[in-house]
Design a protein around this motif. Structure first.
Motif, short mmCIF file in Angstrom:
data_model
loop_
_atom_site.label_atom_id
_atom_site.label_comp_id
_atom_site.label_asym_id
_atom_site.label_seq_id
_atom_site.Cartn_x
_atom_site.Cartn_y
_atom_site.Cartn_z
N GLN A 1 0.84 -1.21 0.03
CA GLN A 1 -0.04 -0.09 0.04
C GLN A 1 0.81 1.23 0.01
O GLN A 1 1.94 1.16 0.93
N TYR A 2 0.72 2.15 -0.96
CA TYR A 2 1.39 3.10 -1.06
C TYR A 2 1.09 4.42 -0.13
O TYR A 2 -0.21 4.56 0.01
N ALA A 3 2.00 5.17 0.45
CA ALA A 3 1.63 6.15 0.98
C ALA A 3 0.89 7.59 0.63
O ALA A 3 1.20 7.72 -0.47
N PRO A 4 -0.08 7.90 1.11
CA PRO A 4 -0.79 8.93 0.37
C PRO A 4 -0.01 10.22 0.03
O PRO A 4 0.83 10.47 1.02
N THR B 1 -5.59 6.45 -3.73
CA THR B 1 -5.04 5.11 -2.82
C THR B 1 -4.56 3.84 -3.80
O THR B 1 -5.51 3.31 -4.36
N VAL B 2 -3.13 3.53 -3.86
CA VAL B 2 -2.84 2.63 -4.67
C VAL B 2 -2.21 1.31 -3.81
O VAL B 2 -1.58 1.70 -2.90
N PHE B 3 -2.60 0.32 -4.32
CA PHE B 3 -2.00 -0.81 -3.66
C PHE B 3 -1.38 -1.71 -5.13
O PHE B 3 -2.05 -1.62 -6.09
N MET B 4 -0.37 -2.67 -4.78
CA MET B 4 0.35 -3.19 -5.90
C MET B 4 0.87 -4.58 -5.35
O MET B 4 1.12 -4.84 -4.15
N ILE B 5 0.45 -5.66 -6.44
CA ILE B 5 0.91 -7.05 -5.92
C ILE B 5 2.25 -7.20 -6.63
O ILE B 5 2.34 -6.95 -7.43
N SER B 6 2.87 -7.92 -5.69
CA SER B 6 4.32 -8.10 -5.83
C SER B 6 4.33 -9.74 -6.02
O SER B 6 4.35 -10.25 -4.80
N TRP B 7 4.59 -10.39 -7.14
CA TRP B 7 4.67 -11.91 -7.01
C TRP B 7 6.10 -12.53 -6.64
O TRP B 7 6.94 -11.74 -6.56
N ARG B 8 5.93 -13.27 -5.87
CA ARG B 8 6.97 -14.19 -5.33
C ARG B 8 7.77 -14.91 -6.58
O ARG B 8 7.23 -15.34 -7.69
#
Length: 595
Positions: A238-241, A282-289
């Motif tokens: 979750q990126y900071a606003p 508000t931005v969320f990002m998936i980071s794959w393993r």
């Protein structure tokens, strides 16, 4: 993974009839991973050894393609007569130089305009033209075999270009005369450095020293944020606003699992993530393993459940159940479309979990995958599956080599000429560094992606199953923003555009200048960028790709503001920034750093 498949006899493009609700479409047991009987294992060992020796290319595919072409050419006297009338040596007697391909950098140096170099250049270009004519337009040859033969002929001809040989390259000879041969010394040093990179497992096209200039978490992927969720497959960032208030609906970005997520969070000046948070999202990002041998049995179901759906559940928990703007890039966009169709099929309020869907250079109909389709047929999949079965995954370097081969003229031969003959290293960019930061692909996931999506096109045809039942893209009823790129060799934009045939959802379509990567990383202020855009509506008349292209005006500049305005228009006001109750570490997290 419990799947069922619709019968292979189901008609094409019946996606607007839900298979699970049609009693005329019978279900049969789904595909299972290959067994491990002794005879099957022996067969796989042989195929794996051959695949390793051929770089994963099936010799059977090449031989069948050449045989198909040669036999049809032998019974086409008209074609043979036309070719004999214009062989390279006959063309050489015609007045005027051979035409150059648009954008061909190999013969840009003025030295190629003087004898004998102009003669060598023209002879090569006429040979290139001859083989293109010889391998295309032959009635009876299957389209796939024609494409394979034409591609193979082009690779062989490009390899013999006079620009590749220092003793007949006027630019290399001139620089050698001016520097006393220092360019060849520098080229030899570059070659040695590249071999060290191969030994160290670095993808082609970049060196260890160049990679150090764009370190993850230090130079790229530095937008402030925290990891708010982690399981065995993903980390959720979750990126900071950066604004006092944010739009109520969050943006969840689903990157492709082929490469690392931070293509959308490169340097601060060209980070899409930073641009969104700066504009109140508000931005969320998936980071794959990055999977190893232990992840061999992870498949599409796992990436949907433990990837997309797990991330969505956590995002909604943090944002008080606000509906989500999901945005997927490349195969991440395909996964987002699968997830959206699944929620639409299941109903019972699940479809309300998504507010909109955005697809960046993402295919949902894989019937025309471009030159990537050259590597996809039943024989090729048998070789790749055998290779991956032994490893448990497809190595990132193997995938990088395949993509490099698709554009060998620009990505291989021109680069080798510049670095080995002219002795010049290209300055590494953040995009080049990201492109070389390869990942491994689990055996099962890659097999299912190639077989279900590329080879059999089950998603477009309503025969891809999730939770034991087929999904159809007609169940995507939410507003959609679809982005294609003009020079995309991975997801050709007419193929991306085909989603309009598969759903009644209002689709706003945007075509960006650039290719699969540079067309998406198109920040404001970047010179020479343009796009075409048409807003979607439920009653819009369908236009073919060619009609749409001709009728849609060009807008200069970045397409990012256009998308951001669309997101804002589909949001419902601003609130105080939501905060997570869990902090598992600072962005970019740990999974993106795994080798």
């Amino acid at each position: 993974m419990a799947e069922n498949l619709i019968s292979e006899g189901a008609p094409r493009h019946k996606a607007r009839v839900h298979p699970s609700k049609d009693p005329g479409l019978a279900l049969e047991p789904c595909d299972q991973p290959p067994g491990d009987a002794s005879d099957e294992r022996l067969d796989r060992l042989v195929r794996a050894a051959l695949a390793a020796a051929t770089g994963g290319v099936s010799p059977a595919t090449l031989w069948l393609a050449w045989l198909d072409w040669a036999m049809h050419l032998a019974v086409s006297p008209g074609k043979l007569y036309a070719l004999m009338q214009a062989p390279p040596q006959v063309q050489a007697r015609q007045a005027g130089p051979a035409p150059l391909r648009a954008g061909d950098p190999r013969f840009a140096d003025p030295g190629w305009a003087h004898w004998p170099y102009d003669w060598l250049r023209d002879a090569f270009l006429r040979t290139e033209s001859f083989w293109h004519e010889a391998t295309t337009g032959l009635p009876g040859v299957s389209p796939h075999h024609e494409a394979v033969v034409n591609f193979a002929a082009r690779q062989w001809v490009d390899m013999l270009s006079p620009s590749n040989f220092g003793w007949v390259n006027p630019e290399a000879l001139r620089i050698a005369a001016e520097t006393g041969g220092a360019n060849f010394v520098a080229g030899a040093r570059n070659w040695l450095e590249d071999q060290q990179g191969v030994i160290a497992g670095i993808a082609p096209g970049i060196t260890r020293r160049q990679r150090a200039h764009h370190a993850v978490g230090k130079d790229v992927a530095i937008t402030p944020g925290t990891v708010v969720y982690r399981n065995g497959l993903i980390e959720l960032i979750q990126y900071a606003p950066q604004t006092p208030a944010v739009w109520r609906e969050p943006v969840l970005i689903v990157p492709s699992w082929i490469l690392k997520y931070y293509i959308l969070d490169l340097s601060p000046h060209n980070s899409l993530v930073r641009y969104l948070v700066a504009n109140g999202h508000t931005v969320f990002m998936i980071s794959w393993r990055n999977p190893g041998r232990d992840g061999r049995d992870l498949g599409l179901d796992d990436y949907l459940e433990d990837g997309l759906f797990a991330a969505m559940a956590r995002v909604r928990e943090i944002t008080a159940n606000a509906p989500i703007h999901v945005a997927g890039y490349c195969l991440g966009g395909t996964l987002a479309a699968i997830g959206g169709a699944t929620l639409g099929r299941d109903g019972e309020g699940k479809d309300a979990e998504l507010k909109t869907a955005t697809l960046f250079a993402a295919q949902t109909d894989f019937g025309e995958p471009g030159e990537l389709g050259l590597f996809i047929d039943a024989s090729e999949l048998a070789y790749l599956e055998a290779l991956m079965w032994e490893q448990g995954y497809l190595d990132g370097r193997q995938l990088a080599n395949a993509f490099q081969l698709l554009h060998a003229r620009d990505l291989m031969w021109s680069r080798l000429t510049r670095e080995y003959l002219l002795g010049r290293r290209a300055q590494a960019t953040d995009l080049m560094t990201w492109n070389a930061d390869t990942t491994r692909l689990p055996y099962r996931l890659h097999s299912e992606t190639l077989e279900y999506l590329y080879l059999h096109n089950r998603l477009a045809e309503g025969r891809l199953c999730v939770h034991g039942r087929p999904i159809v893209l007609a169940d995507l009823k939410l507003p959609m923003f679809v982005v294609g790129t003009e020079r995309d060799h991975v997801s050709p934009w007419p193929s991306v555009y085909k989603l309009r045939l598969l759903t009644w959802a209002p689709i706003s379509f945007l075509l960006s200048s650039g290719g699969h990567n540079a067309g998406i990383v198109s920040e404001p202020g970047h010179g020479g960028r343009h796009y075409r855009f048409s807003a979607g509506s439920e009653d819009a008349r369908y236009l073919s790709p060619g009609e749409w292209f001709a009728q849609t005006p060009v807008t200069n500049g970045s397409w990012w503001p256009c998308w951001q305005h669309w997101l804002a228009a589909h949001s419902t006001g601003k609130i105080a920034p939501p905060a997570a109750d869990v902090n598992l570490g600072a962005a970019p997290g740990t999974y993106v750093l795994e080798p």
